[in-house]
Design an enzyme around this catalytic site. Sequence first.
Site, mmCIF file in Angstrom:
data_model
loop_
_atom_site.group_PDB
_atom_site.id
_atom_site.type_symbol
_atom_site.label_atom_id
_atom_site.label_comp_id
_atom_site.label_asym_id
_atom_site.label_seq_id
_atom_site.Cartn_x
_atom_site.Cartn_y
_atom_site.Cartn_z
ATOM 1 N N ASN A 58 0.857 -1.191 0.000
ATOM 2 C CA ASN A 58 0.000 0.000 0.000
ATOM 3 C C ASN A 58 0.889 1.236 0.000
ATOM 4 O OD1 ASN A 58 -1.835 2.009 0.469
ATOM 5 N ND2 ASN A 58 -2.453 1.303 2.515
ATOM 6 N N TRP A 59 1.000 1.849 -1.168
ATOM 7 C CA TRP A 59 1.918 2.995 -1.304
ATOM 8 C C TRP A 59 1.326 4.288 -0.754
ATOM 9 C CZ3 TRP A 59 4.044 2.233 -7.016
ATOM 10 C CH2 TRP A 59 4.790 1.038 -7.049
ATOM 11 N N LYS A 60 0.054 4.265 -0.404
ATOM 12 C CA LYS A 60 -0.620 5.442 0.167
ATOM 13 C C LYS A 60 -0.398 6.667 -0.736
ATOM 14 C CE LYS A 60 -0.250 3.190 4.577
ATOM 15 N NZ LYS A 60 -0.221 3.254 6.021
ATOM 16 N N HIS A 93 -9.586 0.826 4.709
ATOM 17 C CA HIS A 93 -8.303 1.024 5.392
ATOM 18 C C HIS A 93 -8.527 1.996 6.548
ATOM 19 C CE1 HIS A 93 -4.260 2.377 6.265
ATOM 20 N NE2 HIS A 93 -3.850 1.243 5.714
ATOM 21 N N GLU A 120 -6.999 4.446 7.579
ATOM 22 C CA GLU A 120 -6.811 5.870 7.277
ATOM 23 C C GLU A 120 -8.037 6.462 6.590
ATOM 24 O OE1 GLU A 120 -2.981 5.359 5.414
ATOM 25 O OE2 GLU A 120 -2.190 4.816 7.380
ATOM 26 N N GLU A 176 -5.579 -5.146 10.608
ATOM 27 C CA GLU A 176 -4.588 -4.081 10.768
ATOM 28 C C GLU A 176 -4.904 -3.283 12.032
ATOM 29 O OE1 GLU A 176 -2.514 -2.935 6.964
ATOM 30 O OE2 GLU A 176 -4.393 -1.864 6.882
ATOM 31 N N GLY A 222 2.143 2.274 10.694
ATOM 32 C CA GLY A 222 3.065 3.394 10.529
ATOM 33 C C GLY A 222 3.741 3.837 11.820
ATOM 34 N N SER A 257 3.224 -2.138 10.405
ATOM 35 C CA SER A 257 4.667 -2.140 10.633
ATOM 36 C C SER A 257 5.348 -3.480 10.325
ATOM 37 C CB SER A 257 4.990 -1.673 12.063
ATOM 38 O OG SER A 257 4.541 -0.346 12.256
ATOM 39 N N GLY A 307 2.779 -1.157 4.341
ATOM 40 C CA GLY A 307 2.809 0.266 4.010
ATOM 41 C C GLY A 307 4.237 0.724 3.766
ATOM 42 N N GLY A 308 4.861 1.292 4.796
ATOM 43 C CA GLY A 308 6.196 1.881 4.668
ATOM 44 C C GLY A 308 7.207 0.999 3.953
HETATM 45 P P1 PGA Z 1 2.693 0.234 7.686
HETATM 46 O O1 PGA Z 1 1.235 0.422 7.003
HETATM 47 O O2 PGA Z 1 3.266 -1.043 7.148
HETATM 48 O O3 PGA Z 1 3.456 1.447 7.274
HETATM 49 O O4 PGA Z 1 2.467 0.157 9.161
HETATM 50 C C1 PGA Z 1 0.389 -0.683 6.831
HETATM 51 C C2 PGA Z 1 -0.906 -0.250 6.178
HETATM 52 O O5 PGA Z 1 -1.338 0.886 6.423
HETATM 53 O O6 PGA Z 1 -1.528 -1.000 5.411
#
Ligand code: PGA
Length: 258
Positions: free
Chosen positions: A13-15, A97, A99, A169, A175, A215, A236-237
């Site tokens: 997930n590149w956001k 998600h 977010e 999640e 994050g 994470s 994500g990251g």
């Molecule tokens: P993260 O994000 O790996 O940066 O914690 C995961 C996600 O939001 O799907």
Amino acid sequence: MALVSRTPFVGGNWKMNLARARAIELACAVESAAGQLAVEWAIFPAAVHLDAVAASLTERSHLGSQDCSAHADGAFTGQVSAEMLADIGCTSVLIGHSERRHGLGESDALLSRKLGRALKGSLVPILCVGETLHQRDAGDAHAIIRSQLRGGLAGHEEDTLGPLIVAYEPVWAIGTGRTATADDAADAHRTVRQTLEDLYSARFAQRVRVIYGGSVNAKNAAELFSREEIDGGLIGGASLNATDFGAIMTAAAARVGQ
Ligand code: PGA
């Protein structure tokens, strides 16, 4: 005999990251890192880059969207429909998600409608669920998981949910660098699967892939994916680095021989 029969899935997930040229470059690097690994994978670039990234992939089926509209078409300024996404080569979509749930106030009822649109548009829906730190500290984590699943899946029958993937999640792990322990994640995944069994059937619950996000990195992925309950990850990251994402895909592929 293989312990795990569900094909591992790893999503990146590149956001809201990366300029267009860098997104194309990273997509190519991820595709080459994936090679012939026994893993299903997908990248989720920002919507504005989907078409360009699709064109750069040899196999478009590895492309997903971070969101889709709850509507098929019409006067919905700024929204993108599941059909439009499928048309440019997307095969999967993230639904709910955290977010979007917490950052944009998306409700279970809205997510259930988005899930329906995703299925109608032939996209694999990846329904994200997970508790906040406050909810976890209050001892409500499992109740939240159950209620988000019931809400998001409301009105959907087992026979239409074939490709569903659930991503657990925990919001406090996204994050933050703070990962759920493999035990905690496995425990939550059992609750996901039990809820699917209660809502539908044991057969369905055993078939659905339940992946972990929060994470995950190149170092902790192998430990998480060694658990039978954890069928892969939503990253994500660490998905913004092809080497790290490659190592995570390799860790997921190792489940196949277990
Ligand atoms: P993260 O994000 O790996 O940066 O914690 C995961 C996600 O939001 O799907």
